[in-house]
Every structure is written in structure tokens, then in C-alpha cells.
Enzyme design. Structure first.
Site, PDB file in Angstrom:
ATOM      1  N   ASP A  33     104.185 -30.335   2.646  1.00 54.96           N
ATOM      2  CA  ASP A  33     102.808 -29.810   2.607  1.00 54.96           C
ATOM      3  C   ASP A  33     102.485 -29.113   1.291  1.00 54.96           C
ATOM      4  O   ASP A  33     101.398 -28.557   1.127  1.00 54.96           O
ATOM      5  CB  ASP A  33     102.562 -28.854   3.785  1.00 54.96           C
ATOM      6  CG  ASP A  33     103.457 -27.620   3.724  1.00 54.96           C
ATOM      7  OD1 ASP A  33     104.264 -27.501   2.773  1.00 54.96           O
ATOM      8  OD2 ASP A  33     103.349 -26.775   4.624  1.00 54.96           O
ATOM      9  N   GLY A  34     103.440 -29.095   0.346  1.00 61.61           N
ATOM     10  CA  GLY A  34     103.170 -28.535  -0.976  1.00 61.61           C
ATOM     11  C   GLY A  34     103.721 -27.136  -1.177  1.00 61.61           C
ATOM     12  O   GLY A  34     103.768 -26.642  -2.305  1.00 61.61           O
ATOM     13  N   ARG A  89      94.790 -11.770 -19.174  1.00 61.59           N
ATOM     14  CA  ARG A  89      93.470 -11.726 -19.798  1.00 61.59           C
ATOM     15  C   ARG A  89      92.375 -11.388 -18.782  1.00 61.59           C
ATOM     16  O   ARG A  89      91.271 -11.055 -19.155  1.00 61.59           O
ATOM     17  CB  ARG A  89      93.176 -13.063 -20.506  1.00 61.59           C
ATOM     18  CG  ARG A  89      94.044 -13.212 -21.761  1.00 61.59           C
ATOM     19  CD  ARG A  89      93.717 -14.460 -22.539  1.00 61.59           C
ATOM     20  NE  ARG A  89      94.192 -15.647 -21.848  1.00 61.59           N
ATOM     21  CZ  ARG A  89      94.035 -16.889 -22.308  1.00 61.59           C
ATOM     22  NH1 ARG A  89      93.432 -17.093 -23.456  1.00 61.59           N
ATOM     23  NH2 ARG A  89      94.506 -17.907 -21.643  1.00 61.59           N
ATOM     24  N   GLN A  90      92.712 -11.444 -17.494  1.00 61.21           N
ATOM     25  CA  GLN A  90      91.762 -11.000 -16.457  1.00 61.21           C
ATOM     26  C   GLN A  90      92.121  -9.556 -16.097  1.00 61.21           C
ATOM     27  O   GLN A  90      92.548  -9.268 -14.985  1.00 61.21           O
ATOM     28  CB  GLN A  90      91.846 -11.905 -15.239  1.00 61.21           C
ATOM     29  CG  GLN A  90      91.434 -13.342 -15.512  1.00 61.21           C
ATOM     30  CD  GLN A  90      91.368 -14.158 -14.234  1.00 61.21           C
ATOM     31  OE1 GLN A  90      90.841 -13.723 -13.225  1.00 61.21           O
ATOM     32  NE2 GLN A  90      91.937 -15.356 -14.264  1.00 61.21           N
ATOM     33  N   HIS A 122      98.961  -9.732 -23.056  1.00 57.74           N
ATOM     34  CA  HIS A 122      97.731  -9.908 -23.837  1.00 57.74           C
ATOM     35  C   HIS A 122      96.955  -8.604 -23.948  1.00 57.74           C
ATOM     36  O   HIS A 122      96.453  -8.262 -25.013  1.00 57.74           O
ATOM     37  CB  HIS A 122      96.862 -10.999 -23.223  1.00 57.74           C
ATOM     38  CG  HIS A 122      95.617 -11.237 -24.013  1.00 57.74           C
ATOM     39  ND1 HIS A 122      95.646 -11.816 -25.262  1.00 57.74           N
ATOM     40  CD2 HIS A 122      94.328 -10.933 -23.770  1.00 57.74           C
ATOM     41  CE1 HIS A 122      94.418 -11.866 -25.741  1.00 57.74           C
ATOM     42  NE2 HIS A 122      93.599 -11.339 -24.859  1.00 57.74           N
ATOM     43  N   ASP A 160      91.599 -12.933 -35.069  1.00 53.72           N
ATOM     44  CA  ASP A 160      90.604 -11.920 -34.689  1.00 53.72           C
ATOM     45  C   ASP A 160      91.231 -10.547 -34.887  1.00 53.72           C
ATOM     46  O   ASP A 160      92.450 -10.427 -35.080  1.00 53.72           O
ATOM     47  CB  ASP A 160      90.079 -12.113 -33.257  1.00 53.72           C
ATOM     48  CG  ASP A 160      91.193 -12.086 -32.223  1.00 53.72           C
ATOM     49  OD1 ASP A 160      92.085 -11.232 -32.320  1.00 53.72           O
ATOM     50  OD2 ASP A 160      91.157 -12.939 -31.313  1.00 53.72           O
ATOM     51  N   LYS A 184      86.002 -13.258 -34.995  1.00 51.59           N
ATOM     52  CA  LYS A 184      85.922 -14.423 -34.103  1.00 51.59           C
ATOM     53  C   LYS A 184      84.752 -14.269 -33.141  1.00 51.59           C
ATOM     54  O   LYS A 184      84.520 -13.187 -32.606  1.00 51.59           O
ATOM     55  CB  LYS A 184      87.229 -14.557 -33.325  1.00 51.59           C
ATOM     56  CG  LYS A 184      87.237 -15.694 -32.328  1.00 51.59           C
ATOM     57  CD  LYS A 184      88.620 -15.938 -31.754  1.00 51.59           C
ATOM     58  CE  LYS A 184      88.827 -15.214 -30.458  1.00 51.59           C
ATOM     59  NZ  LYS A 184      90.129 -15.489 -29.860  1.00 51.59           N
ATOM     60  N   ARG A 186      83.368 -16.240 -29.655  1.00 57.91           N
ATOM     61  CA  ARG A 186      83.536 -17.332 -28.685  1.00 57.91           C
ATOM     62  C   ARG A 186      82.252 -17.449 -27.866  1.00 57.91           C
ATOM     63  O   ARG A 186      81.824 -16.474 -27.243  1.00 57.91           O
ATOM     64  CB  ARG A 186      84.729 -17.047 -27.751  1.00 57.91           C
ATOM     65  CG  ARG A 186      85.082 -18.246 -26.850  1.00 57.91           C
ATOM     66  CD  ARG A 186      86.072 -17.858 -25.758  1.00 57.91           C
ATOM     67  NE  ARG A 186      87.376 -17.504 -26.252  1.00 57.91           N
ATOM     68  CZ  ARG A 186      88.418 -18.347 -26.364  1.00 57.91           C
ATOM     69  NH1 ARG A 186      88.275 -19.602 -26.012  1.00 57.91           N
ATOM     70  NH2 ARG A 186      89.577 -17.920 -26.800  1.00 57.91           N
ATOM     71  N   ASP A 211      98.945 -15.190 -33.795  1.00 57.16           N
ATOM     72  CA  ASP A 211      98.221 -14.725 -32.618  1.00 57.16           C
ATOM     73  C   ASP A 211      99.234 -14.450 -31.509  1.00 57.16           C
ATOM     74  O   ASP A 211     100.374 -14.929 -31.569  1.00 57.16           O
ATOM     75  CB  ASP A 211      97.209 -15.790 -32.169  1.00 57.16           C
ATOM     76  CG  ASP A 211      95.986 -15.184 -31.483  1.00 57.16           C
ATOM     77  OD1 ASP A 211      96.030 -13.978 -31.134  1.00 57.16           O
ATOM     78  OD2 ASP A 211      95.000 -15.902 -31.290  1.00 57.16           O
TER      79      ASP A 211
HETATM   80  C1  R5P Z   1      92.230 -13.567 -27.905  1.00 61.25           C
HETATM   81  O1  R5P Z   1      91.945 -12.412 -27.770  1.00 61.25           O
HETATM   82  C2  R5P Z   1      93.650 -14.005 -28.067  1.00 61.25           C
HETATM   83  O2  R5P Z   1      94.304 -13.246 -29.028  1.00 61.25           O
HETATM   84  C3  R5P Z   1      93.748 -15.462 -28.404  1.00 61.25           C
HETATM   85  O3  R5P Z   1      93.135 -15.670 -29.656  1.00 61.25           O
HETATM   86  C4  R5P Z   1      93.104 -16.349 -27.409  1.00 61.25           C
HETATM   87  O4  R5P Z   1      93.391 -15.946 -26.117  1.00 61.25           O
HETATM   88  C5  R5P Z   1      93.533 -17.771 -27.628  1.00 61.25           C
HETATM   89  O5  R5P Z   1      92.862 -18.588 -26.736  1.00 61.25           O
HETATM   90  P1  R5P Z   1      92.521 -20.084 -27.089  1.00 61.25           P
HETATM   91  O6  R5P Z   1      93.783 -20.735 -27.567  1.00 61.25           O
HETATM   92  O7  R5P Z   1      92.044 -20.650 -25.790  1.00 61.25           O
HETATM   93  O8  R5P Z   1      91.447 -20.072 -28.115  1.00 61.25           O
END
Ligand code: R5P
Length: 284
Positions: A33-34, A89-90, A122, A160, A184, A186, A211
Site C-alpha cells: 500500500d506504499g 524554508r517554511q 536554511h 543574494d 536577487k 524572485r 549558496d
Molecule cells: C535563498 O534564500 C537560498 O539561499 C537559495 O538561493 C535558494 O533557496 C535556491 O533556490 P533555487 O535553486 O530554487 O533558486
């Protein structure tokens, strides 16, 4: 005993070697069932160090099962090493009705462990979400080791402002070069990335874009493309966590990256340097 999650087997083996601790051989099975079943059939001893990158939802479940399994097998002292913490990141609720996902995960992981070790989360603040003591390890300096010795007038560039510290750490470990960063932006709807100067001259220089994570590769590939347009000699990509989701590698190649250098917090083809030594120090 070092107990690897299925996605951290190379790192766990390296950590066993660094620390002289035995390496357990868990089994990772799946029911029709996974549902998953991670187990430690031959585990013995009072102490367990579970090492598991949580780079997928399956990996989170597996980590919880391994923690529970070692307790069942008699471990009274459990350390949980999360080399890459997914959901970091959340770290806040970004809209009505949204969870603080990093907190939910951290609370779950805290249930069957005495302490947690995180590598370059992060958002450092996620450490506060755990209900047990947390040690945060900075492994960025390891990224200097696999860089070529002959970088020409090197520039260590953060894509960034948030990654400036990590770029500085790699520069210091390399022992030569300057640091700078891009601004940066987004687009929240399309996810498209735009980077804008740094006015640092890059023509004929080797640039290392540093990064914490390469996820979709949008940030890194946009940075690499801009630097190549400006006449950089070579553009290298360095990150602690090479998530490299979906077509990230191909995007980076298309942008003209010279090479991608990552650690084994997430095990990928570009994981050319191990964080095991720095983790071994933290476990001492
Ligand atoms: C942003 O704050 C992080 O340092 C990364 O630059 C970011 O999470 C990278 O995400 P992606 O590869 O999706 O651009």
C-alpha cells in the site's frame, strides 16, 4: 552505533570511519500500500546516532521510524543528525491557514531523540523549533577543498545577501580572493529569478558562486549566466546542500557552469566533499 537513513548512506559510512563507531545496517522496505518500514534488525547497544537527510517526505517518515526502532532495540541515548533539513524554508506561516512546517517537523523529530545536530539549516531560527538541545554545524568551509588551486583572481559571490556569510567562509577557507553579492528578486507567481549587480569586475576572473542550497537551480543558473555574459573566465557553483531538483543540473549546464561542487548532506553526483569530519567534531 551510526544508523543511516537510506539517503545518507555514504555520509553515515564516512562518519562511522571518522568516529570509529560501528555502522548499523538498517533495512528499508515498503508495503504494497506504499507505507514504508525502516528497521534495525541487528542493532545493539545503549547509544544510537541516526544520520538522515530529510530531502523527501519519505525520508522524514523513515527518520521517525529509525528513531523509534533504535529505542525499541534498547538505545537510551539517541542523537539525530539531520545533514539536510527539508522544510527549513517554511519557517513561518506565509498566509492565512498555512502551517509553520519547519516547526511541525522539528517537533516530530524531537519526540524520540535526546539531541539534534543540523548542518547549515536554511534559516538558523529553525533550531528553536526543536524541543531538545540542538547543535548547528557550519560545513561551508569544506567547499574550499575541491576547488581548483589555480583560480584566477577569484571572486566568491553570493547570489543574494543572505548567502554572504557562507561565501566569506569559503573564501577564508580557500585563502585568496574577494567576496561580493548580487541582489536577487524572485517573482512570486512565476518563480523566475533576476539578479542585479554587484559592480565587481568579473572579466577574465574565476568566479565561485556560493549558496547554502541549490534547489530548482534558478538562482544559481541565473547568476552563472549573468557572470558569463560579463566575461568571467570560469564560473563555478558551490553549495552545501546540492538538492538539484528536477532539471537543475541541465539548467546550470545551459548557463555555462564550469563545475558544480557540493557536500554529501544530500548525496548527489556532485557531492565531492564530505561533512563527516565537521560532524565528527560536533559529536565528540
Ligand atoms: C535563498 O534564500 C537560498 O539561499 C537559495 O538561493 C535558494 O533557496 C535556491 O533556490 P533555487 O535553486 O530554487 O533558486
Amino acid at each position: 552505533m551510526i544508523v543511516p537513513g537510506s539517503s545518507s548512506q555514504f555520509l553515515a559510512a564516512a562518519l562511522a570511519e571518522e568516529t570509529g563507531r560501528p555502522l548499523a545496517t538498517p533495512t528499508y522496505d515498503r508495503f504494497p500500500d506504499g507505507e514504508g518500514l525502516a528497521a534495525v534488525p541487528e542493532f545493539s547497544g545503549d547509544e544510537a546516532t541516526v544520520v538522515a537527510a530529510t530531502d523527501s517526505d519519505e525520508a522524514w517518515v523513515e527518520l521517525l521510524q529509525l528513531q523509534d526502532a533504535v529505542r525499541e532495540a534498547g538505545a537510551t541515548d539517541v542523537t539525530t543528525v539531520v545533514p539536510y533539513m527539508g522544510y527549513a524554508r517554511q519557517d513561518q506561516s506565509f498566509g492565512d491557514g498555512e502551517p509553520v512546517s519547519a516547526r511541525a517537523m522539528a517537533r516530530a523529530v524531537s519526540t524520540e531523540t535526546d539531541r539534534v545536530v543540523l548542518v547549515n539549516p536554511h534559516e538558523p531560527g529553525v533550531a528553536d523549533f526543536y524541543d531538545v538541545p540542538v547543535e548547528v554545524v557550519d560545513a561551508a568551509s569544506a567547499l574550499a577543498d575541491p576547488l581548483p588551486d589555480d583560480l584566477a583572481d577569484p571572486l566568491f559571490l553570493a547570489p543574494d545577501e543572505g548567502a554572504v556569510d557562507i561565501a566569506q567562509t569559503v573564501r577564508d577557507a580557500y585563502g585568496d580572493g574577494e567576496t561580493d553579492y548580487f541582489e536577487k528578486h524572485r517573482d512570486r507567481d512565476t518563480g523566475e529569478i533576476e539578479v542585479s549587480p554587484s559592480d565587481a569586475p568579473v572579466a577574465d576572473r574565476d568566479v565561485v558562486v556560493v549558496d547554502d542550497i541549490v534547489a530548482t537551480g534558478s538562482t544559481m543558473s541565473e547568476s552563472v549566466a549573468v557572470l558569463n555574459e560579463r566575461g568571467a573566465a570560469r564560473v563555478l557553483a558551490a553549495c552545501v546542500h546540492p538538492m538539484l531538483a528536477a532539471n537543475a543540473v541541465t539548467k546550470l549546464r545551459g548557463a555555462g557552469v564550469d563545475r558544480i561542487v557540493g557536500t554529501d548532506t544530500i548525496e548527489r553526483g556532485c557531492s565531492v566533499v564530505s561533512v563527516a569530519p565537521v560532524l565528527a567534531d560536533a559529536l565528540d
